[in-house]
Motif scaffolding. Structure first.
Motif, mmCIF file in Angstrom:
data_model
loop_
_atom_site.group_PDB
_atom_site.id
_atom_site.type_symbol
_atom_site.label_atom_id
_atom_site.label_comp_id
_atom_site.label_asym_id
_atom_site.label_seq_id
_atom_site.Cartn_x
_atom_site.Cartn_y
_atom_site.Cartn_z
ATOM 1 N N GLN A 124 0.849 -1.189 0.000
ATOM 2 C CA GLN A 124 0.000 0.000 0.000
ATOM 3 C C GLN A 124 0.885 1.240 0.000
ATOM 4 O O GLN A 124 1.792 1.349 0.823
ATOM 5 C CB GLN A 124 -0.897 0.046 1.237
ATOM 6 C CG GLN A 124 -2.006 -0.974 1.241
ATOM 7 C CD GLN A 124 -2.865 -0.783 2.466
ATOM 8 O OE1 GLN A 124 -2.427 -1.019 3.586
ATOM 9 N NE2 GLN A 124 -4.089 -0.336 2.258
ATOM 10 N N VAL A 125 0.608 2.164 -0.913
ATOM 11 C CA VAL A 125 1.393 3.392 -1.009
ATOM 12 C C VAL A 125 0.644 4.507 -0.289
ATOM 13 O O VAL A 125 -0.534 4.751 -0.551
ATOM 14 C CB VAL A 125 1.641 3.780 -2.485
ATOM 15 C CG1 VAL A 125 2.441 5.067 -2.571
ATOM 16 C CG2 VAL A 125 2.352 2.652 -3.210
ATOM 17 N N PHE A 126 1.348 5.169 0.613
ATOM 18 C CA PHE A 126 0.788 6.283 1.372
ATOM 19 C C PHE A 126 1.533 7.548 0.975
ATOM 20 O O PHE A 126 2.760 7.599 1.098
ATOM 21 C CB PHE A 126 0.937 6.040 2.879
ATOM 22 C CG PHE A 126 0.256 4.784 3.352
ATOM 23 C CD1 PHE A 126 -1.081 4.799 3.699
ATOM 24 C CD2 PHE A 126 0.964 3.598 3.445
ATOM 25 C CE1 PHE A 126 -1.715 3.639 4.136
ATOM 26 C CE2 PHE A 126 0.349 2.435 3.874
ATOM 27 C CZ PHE A 126 -0.989 2.457 4.218
ATOM 28 N N PRO A 127 0.830 8.570 0.482
ATOM 29 C CA PRO A 127 1.517 9.800 0.073
ATOM 30 C C PRO A 127 2.097 10.533 1.281
ATOM 31 O O PRO A 127 1.485 10.573 2.344
ATOM 32 C CB PRO A 127 0.416 10.629 -0.594
ATOM 33 C CG PRO A 127 -0.863 10.074 -0.083
ATOM 34 C CD PRO A 127 -0.605 8.636 0.276
ATOM 35 N N GLY A 128 3.277 11.086 1.095
ATOM 36 C CA GLY A 128 3.942 11.819 2.160
ATOM 37 C C GLY A 128 3.532 13.282 2.162
ATOM 38 O O GLY A 128 2.733 13.733 1.333
ATOM 39 N N LYS A 129 4.116 14.027 3.088
ATOM 40 C CA LYS A 129 3.816 15.451 3.232
ATOM 41 C C LYS A 129 4.172 16.222 1.965
ATOM 42 O O LYS A 129 3.507 17.173 1.605
ATOM 43 C CB LYS A 129 4.594 15.993 4.427
ATOM 44 C CG LYS A 129 4.210 17.370 4.868
ATOM 45 C CD LYS A 129 4.937 17.719 6.152
ATOM 46 C CE LYS A 129 4.468 19.040 6.702
ATOM 47 N NZ LYS A 129 5.153 19.372 7.954
ATOM 48 N N ASN A 130 5.219 15.797 1.272
ATOM 49 C CA ASN A 130 5.695 16.504 0.092
ATOM 50 C C ASN A 130 5.385 15.717 -1.187
ATOM 51 O O ASN A 130 6.133 15.775 -2.151
ATOM 52 C CB ASN A 130 7.205 16.737 0.227
ATOM 53 C CG ASN A 130 7.659 17.927 -0.578
ATOM 54 O OD1 ASN A 130 6.924 18.450 -1.411
ATOM 55 N ND2 ASN A 130 8.890 18.351 -0.349
ATOM 56 N N ALA A 131 4.272 14.986 -1.178
ATOM 57 C CA ALA A 131 3.898 14.178 -2.353
ATOM 58 C C ALA A 131 3.427 15.084 -3.480
ATOM 59 O O ALA A 131 2.861 16.157 -3.253
ATOM 60 C CB ALA A 131 2.787 13.210 -1.977
ATOM 61 N N LYS A 132 3.676 14.632 -4.694
ATOM 62 C CA LYS A 132 3.197 15.367 -5.866
ATOM 63 C C LYS A 132 1.703 15.128 -5.991
ATOM 64 O O LYS A 132 1.221 14.009 -5.823
ATOM 65 C CB LYS A 132 3.909 14.871 -7.128
ATOM 66 C CG LYS A 132 5.403 15.096 -7.090
ATOM 67 C CD LYS A 132 6.062 14.441 -8.281
ATOM 68 C CE LYS A 132 7.571 14.544 -8.144
ATOM 69 N NZ LYS A 132 8.264 13.657 -9.044
ATOM 70 N N LYS A 133 0.974 16.185 -6.312
ATOM 71 C CA LYS A 133 -0.478 16.079 -6.402
ATOM 72 C C LYS A 133 -0.920 15.116 -7.499
ATOM 73 O O LYS A 133 -1.861 14.379 -7.346
ATOM 74 C CB LYS A 133 -1.117 17.461 -6.650
ATOM 75 C CG LYS A 133 -0.798 18.481 -5.587
ATOM 76 C CD LYS A 133 -1.369 18.089 -4.246
ATOM 77 C CE LYS A 133 -1.069 19.149 -3.207
ATOM 78 N NZ LYS A 133 -0.938 18.658 -1.881
ATOM 79 N N ASP A 134 -0.199 15.111 -8.632
ATOM 80 C CA ASP A 134 -0.604 14.276 -9.751
ATOM 81 C C ASP A 134 0.297 13.052 -9.897
ATOM 82 O O ASP A 134 0.348 12.444 -10.961
ATOM 83 C CB ASP A 134 -0.597 15.082 -11.052
ATOM 84 C CG ASP A 134 0.792 15.586 -11.403
ATOM 85 O OD1 ASP A 134 1.028 15.865 -12.579
ATOM 86 O OD2 ASP A 134 1.637 15.711 -10.502
#
Length: 162
Positions: A124-134
């Motif tokens: 499972q991939v969890f977006p981080g604080k600095n994840a790209k929106k797209d």
């Protein structure tokens, strides 16, 4: 043949067996909240080695990744989490946990870091604080393009054989 080398697993104590041969600890389903599947995963991973993958945002060099993730590892160590860190790319790192039940707490810490792009636990991939929106859409497009190239290569190969 040496008789000492022919010991059976029955002669070895439970704690000395390799992890894959140990019997798993019993899971008490009465303590698990059915509305939180994460709790079941925590219980099932207790005492087992687990790997957590993390990506550093931006375009860091391997040395920068080493420094940034070293700070993360130090913070986790200060919070009494036993993790080993392996840099596997210019922006990718693996945190190996001896007790997999802590993976979700560590994931929560990592995704809150400024330079964390994403964290992967159990696929499972969890977006981080600095994840790209797209980022998700971009990855899907790249995968689709790779699939299209493979199909085109297969078609060209068929033409050449004729």
């Amino acid at each position: 043949m040496c008789l000492k080398c022919t010991t059976k697993d029955d002669d070895i104590e439970e704690g000395d067996l390799p992890e894959h041969k140990r019997s798993p600890p019993p899971i008490d389903f009465s303590k698990i909240d059915a509305s939180k599947p994460e709790e079941l995963l925590k219980m099932s991973k207790k005492g087992k080695t687990l790997m957590v993958f993390a990506s550093v945002s931006g375009n860091p060099t391997e040395k920068e990744t080493e420094e940034i993730t070293g700070l993360w590892q130090g913070s986790l160590f200060n919070a009494n989490y036993d993790v080993q860190r392996f840099v596997v790319g210019s922006n990718r790192v693996i945190f190996m946990l001896r007790d997999g039940s802590y993976a979700w707490e560590i994931k929560d810490f990592l995704v809150s870091q400024d330079r964390c792009e994403d964290v992967t636990v159990e696929g499972q991939v969890f977006p981080g604080k600095n994840a790209k929106k797209d980022a998700k859409g971009k990855e899907q497009n790249e995968t689709k393009k790779k699939g299209d190239k493979k199909a085109a290569n297969r078609a060209n190969k068929g033409k050449q054989e004729l």
